[in-house]
Design an enzyme around this catalytic site. Structure first.
Site, short mmCIF file in Angstrom:
data_model
loop_
_atom_site.label_atom_id
_atom_site.label_comp_id
_atom_site.label_asym_id
_atom_site.label_seq_id
_atom_site.Cartn_x
_atom_site.Cartn_y
_atom_site.Cartn_z
CG ASP A 58 43.23 30.07 22.39
OD1 ASP A 58 42.28 29.94 23.18
OD2 ASP A 58 43.53 29.22 21.56
CG ASP A 67 45.26 24.38 10.98
OD1 ASP A 67 45.15 23.99 12.16
OD2 ASP A 67 45.21 25.59 10.67
CG HIS A 94 45.10 25.33 15.29
ND1 HIS A 94 44.24 25.75 14.30
CD2 HIS A 94 44.30 25.04 16.36
CE1 HIS A 94 42.99 25.74 14.75
NE2 HIS A 94 43.00 25.29 16.00
CD GLU A 113 45.69 28.82 12.68
OE1 GLU A 113 45.86 27.58 12.54
OE2 GLU A 113 44.56 29.34 12.63
C1 F6R Z 1 40.76 26.87 21.70
C2 F6R Z 1 41.95 26.36 21.09
C3 F6R Z 1 41.95 25.68 19.77
C4 F6R Z 1 41.00 24.48 19.72
C5 F6R Z 1 41.06 23.83 18.35
C6 F6R Z 1 40.11 22.66 18.26
O1 F6R Z 1 41.08 27.47 22.95
O2 F6R Z 1 42.98 26.51 21.67
O3 F6R Z 1 43.24 25.22 19.48
O4 F6R Z 1 41.36 23.58 20.72
O5 F6R Z 1 40.75 24.78 17.37
O6 F6R Z 1 38.81 23.13 18.36
P1 F6R Z 1 37.59 22.13 18.56
O7 F6R Z 1 37.82 21.46 19.87
O8 F6R Z 1 36.39 23.03 18.59
O9 F6R Z 1 37.62 21.21 17.42
#
Ligand code: F6R
Length: 261
Positions: A67, A136, A138, A143
């Site tokens: 992303d 959440d 995702h 989301e």
């Molecule tokens: C980032 C991504 C997000 C993160 C998620 C968890 O490329 O795809 O889905 O993996 O927000 O973030 P952390 O690892 O920082 O808790």
């Protein structure tokens, strides 16, 4: 789905790095799927250490990130292209020209998303995709409410995700971009092996839904229950709400070493 409840960061780093290193040993031109965020960092450090020590090479591999924020300038330190370079790809011998990400600065967002899908397919698909998970539920930036059949597209980040990510933007949720481009859930499901990493109690509800909950767009990661090869790598805190944790531990303990990642 295989759930590995580890003793903590070191074991996560070692098992996660094994997954990548064994893959490129077997398939030097492998296509890697990379995630940003905190969860993969110990794994990236261990991969970089092994590459530095000459134990593994990514010279023939290519990579696709999950992303990208929309609108962050090319030199912004939180632009995911720059983040992944600093955290991993500049620290290993992968060819930077073969590290791809969605173009969050494109004038034609829809065309950029379609081009990204085409690039992944053109490379033969992702062999191993590492994933974090949001509090959440995702994955990438799909989301709650995301179509379970979605492909790369623009999404609006939730207030929860912007609050979670504010730590990368001077603790100011308003500084976190509102929009991102993200691989869709169907795009992620096309990867051949998914490795999801989560640590800490804040992730325990999302991990509970991912592993033992009902499949629902309200917890987007639950779509992974339909994938034939998913490894969930967690610490005890992230696993604390799993009803079958004893069974997962027993299963992994009883697994012959040759069957490990
Ligand atoms: C980032 C991504 C997000 C993160 C998620 C968890 O490329 O795809 O889905 O993996 O927000 O973030 P952390 O690892 O920082 O808790």
């Amino acid at each position: 789905m295989e759930v590995i409840i580890t003793s903590g960061p070191q074991e996560i780093a070692s098992i996660g790095a094994d997954a990548f290193c064994h893959l490129v040993d077997r398939l030097p031109g492998a296509v890697l799927g990379l995630a940003t965020g905190s969860s993969p960092l110990t794994i990236y450090d261990e991969i970089a250490r092994r590459c530095d020590a000459g134990e593994v090479s990514f010279a023939q591999a290519s990579a696709f990130t999950l992303d990208e924020y929309v609108g962050l300038s090319a030199d912004h330190p939180q632009r995911y292209r720059n983040v992944i370079a600093a955290e991993l790809t500049d620290r290993i011998d992968i060819d930077p020209a073969r590290v791809n990400g969605p173009d969050g600065l494109a004038d034609d967002i829809a065309a950029a998303c379609a081009a990204y899908e085409a690039a992944i397919a053109g490379a033969g698909g992702v062999d191993l995709q590492i994933l974090g998970i949001g509090t959440d539920g995702h994955i990438a930036f799909n989301e709650p409410g995301s179509s379970l059949a979605s492909r790369t597209r623009i999404k609006t980040l939730t207030a929860q995700t912007r609050a979670d990510n504010a730590r990368f933007f001077g603790d100011d949720p308003d500084a976190v971009p509102q929009h991102c481009l993200t691989q869709g859930l169907a795009t992620i499901m096309s990867a051949r092996h998914l490795l999801l990493v989560a640590t800490g109690r804040a992730k325990s509800e999302a991990i509970h839904h991912l592993v033992e909950g009902a499949v629902s767009a309200m917890w987007p990661a639950t779509i992974l229950q339909h994938h034939p090869k998913v490894t969930v790598l967690v610490d005890a805190a992230a696993a604390s709400r799993l009803a079958l944790s004893d069974y997962y531990r027993e299963t992994y303990r009883g697994k012959p070493a040759w069957q490990h990642i």
